[in-house]
Design a protein around this motif. Structure first.
Motif, mmCIF file in Angstrom:
data_model
loop_
_atom_site.group_PDB
_atom_site.id
_atom_site.type_symbol
_atom_site.label_atom_id
_atom_site.label_comp_id
_atom_site.label_asym_id
_atom_site.label_seq_id
_atom_site.Cartn_x
_atom_site.Cartn_y
_atom_site.Cartn_z
ATOM 1 N N ARG A 142 0.855 -1.196 0.000
ATOM 2 C CA ARG A 142 0.000 0.000 0.000
ATOM 3 C C ARG A 142 0.886 1.240 0.000
ATOM 4 N N GLU A 143 0.371 2.324 -0.557
ATOM 5 C CA GLU A 143 1.132 3.568 -0.547
ATOM 6 C C GLU A 143 1.210 4.131 0.865
ATOM 7 N N ARG A 144 2.404 4.587 1.215
ATOM 8 C CA ARG A 144 2.606 5.254 2.505
ATOM 9 C C ARG A 144 3.377 6.545 2.253
ATOM 10 N N PHE A 145 3.004 7.576 3.015
ATOM 11 C CA PHE A 145 3.669 8.874 2.896
ATOM 12 C C PHE A 145 4.481 9.103 4.162
ATOM 13 N N ARG A 146 5.789 9.205 3.983
ATOM 14 C CA ARG A 146 6.724 9.303 5.097
ATOM 15 C C ARG A 146 7.423 10.654 5.048
ATOM 16 N N ILE A 147 7.789 11.179 6.212
ATOM 17 C CA ILE A 147 8.525 12.438 6.270
ATOM 18 C C ILE A 147 9.734 12.277 7.181
ATOM 19 N N LEU A 148 10.887 12.715 6.681
ATOM 20 C CA LEU A 148 12.077 12.833 7.516
ATOM 21 C C LEU A 148 12.184 14.298 7.935
ATOM 22 N N PHE A 149 12.073 14.565 9.221
ATOM 23 C CA PHE A 149 12.131 15.928 9.766
ATOM 24 C C PHE A 149 13.574 16.229 10.171
ATOM 25 N N LEU A 150 14.107 17.349 9.663
ATOM 26 C CA LEU A 150 15.515 17.688 9.891
ATOM 27 C C LEU A 150 15.664 18.987 10.667
ATOM 28 N N ASP A 151 16.782 19.090 11.415
ATOM 29 C CA ASP A 151 17.070 20.333 12.120
ATOM 30 C C ASP A 151 17.912 21.245 11.218
ATOM 31 N N GLY A 173 20.376 17.320 10.598
ATOM 32 C CA GLY A 173 20.330 16.096 11.379
ATOM 33 C C GLY A 173 18.892 15.610 11.486
ATOM 34 N N LEU A 174 18.724 14.328 11.623
ATOM 35 C CA LEU A 174 17.384 13.745 11.677
ATOM 36 C C LEU A 174 16.760 13.941 13.051
ATOM 37 N N ILE A 175 15.619 14.650 13.085
ATOM 38 C CA ILE A 175 14.860 14.834 14.321
ATOM 39 C C ILE A 175 13.868 13.690 14.500
ATOM 40 N N ALA A 176 13.143 13.386 13.434
ATOM 41 C CA ALA A 176 12.122 12.347 13.509
ATOM 42 C C ALA A 176 11.884 11.766 12.126
ATOM 43 N N ASP A 177 11.409 10.541 12.124
ATOM 44 C CA ASP A 177 11.077 9.811 10.897
ATOM 45 C C ASP A 177 9.684 9.239 11.127
ATOM 46 N N ARG A 229 2.092 21.616 10.369
ATOM 47 C CA ARG A 229 1.835 21.653 11.812
ATOM 48 C C ARG A 229 2.811 20.745 12.561
ATOM 49 N N ARG A 230 3.009 19.547 12.031
ATOM 50 C CA ARG A 230 3.918 18.608 12.700
ATOM 51 C C ARG A 230 5.360 19.107 12.630
ATOM 52 N N ALA A 231 5.750 19.711 11.523
ATOM 53 C CA ALA A 231 7.104 20.259 11.401
ATOM 54 C C ALA A 231 7.349 21.356 12.423
ATOM 55 N N LEU A 232 6.349 22.189 12.631
ATOM 56 C CA LEU A 232 6.484 23.255 13.621
ATOM 57 C C LEU A 232 6.553 22.688 15.035
ATOM 58 N N ALA A 263 13.678 21.679 7.902
ATOM 59 C CA ALA A 263 13.713 21.099 6.559
ATOM 60 C C ALA A 263 13.046 19.725 6.593
ATOM 61 N N LEU A 264 12.534 19.322 5.429
ATOM 62 C CA LEU A 264 11.846 18.037 5.312
ATOM 63 C C LEU A 264 12.341 17.293 4.089
ATOM 64 N N ILE A 265 12.347 15.989 4.185
ATOM 65 C CA ILE A 265 12.483 15.117 3.017
ATOM 66 C C ILE A 265 11.218 14.282 2.962
#
Length: 246
Positions: free
Chosen positions: A144-153, A157-161, A181-184, A190-192
């Motif tokens: 199934r399709e999933r949408f993932r975000i890598l949150f960066l500082d 550096g990786l804050i959350a995945d 909202r989640r990024a804030l 930055a996001l990937i």
């Protein structure tokens, strides 16, 4: 009365016929030989079916598991596809027990954890190949399709995945306001973006392109940069930045 003559230690056990080596099952000794090859550093040279055999040995302690390993590959397509297959599909294969399917899922989870470890203690953009390896390991074989975000500082550096949304075989709803909202909340700068195409073809669709541009328009005024949007599939990956779509 004469005493009974002690049985020779070399005599065959009662009830077992003496069989010549040519009459013995062909797989006798195969397990030990395969384990020895693996431990001697030949893991990379083993074909997919032999790696599957090594896993199958754990829950199927007797018999020849080579036919089952090859049946799994014929059904699902590759070693990675076998590991990623849902448990209900795995146990539908004759000879696969629930314990065996669980072993496959443990190996899959370990592979994901190993790949993620390569990007957690260093700037993400400095280890881009590791990022791509992790994204493919984590998502390329999902059904199934999933949408993932890598949150960066601010140092990348990786804050959350986090997996933000899970959709169907060909669509995942994405809500730009929820992403921002989640990024804030995480104080990410930055996001990937990452999502998968279960079809296998990672080529971006028009909807993928429009959604990405909307996210860029919403996030940029708030000081949040979209570094890339990566689509992964069985046939490879596509980078929006590499394709000059962003």
């Amino acid at each position: 009365m004469p005493s009974a003559k002690p049985a020779s230690q070399d005599a065959p056990l009662p009830g077992l016929d003496e069989a010549s080596p040519k009459d013995a099952p062909h797989y006798l000794g195969h397990r030990e030989r395969l384990r020895t090859r693996f431990l001697d550093g030949e893991a990379d040279a083993l074909p997919d079916y032999e790696l599957l055999e090594l896993i199958l040995f754990r829950t199927l302690p007797r018999g020849d598991v080579k036919p089952l390993a090859k049946a799994l590959l014929a059904t699902f397509g590759s070693f990675a596809d076998v590991l990623a297959a849902p448990i209900e599909r795995l146990v539908a294969i004759k000879g696969v027990k629930e314990a065996t399917a669980t072993d496959f899922k443990v190996v899959e989870a370990a592979a994901r954890r190993f790949a993620k470890g390569a990007i957690t203690k260093r700037p993400v953009l400095a280890s881009w190949s590791a990022v791509l390896d992790y994204c493919r390991t984590a998502m390329a074989f999902d059904d199934r399709e999933r949408f993932r975000i890598l949150f960066l500082d601010k140092k990348n550096g990786l804050i959350a995945d986090e997996v933000q949304q899970t959709g169907t075989v060909d669509h995942t709803p994405v809500y730009p306001r929820e992403v921002v909202r989640r990024a804030l909340e995480l104080r990410a700068t930055a996001l990937i973006l990452v999502h998968n195409h279960p079809s296998g073809d990672p080529t971006p669709s028009r909807a993928d392109i429009e959604m990405t541009r909307t996210l860029i328009d919403v996030s940029r005024p708030l000081g949040i940069e979209i570094h890339d949007h990566v689509i992964v599939g069985r046939e490879g990956h596509a980078s929006f930045r590499g394709l000059k779509l962003i």
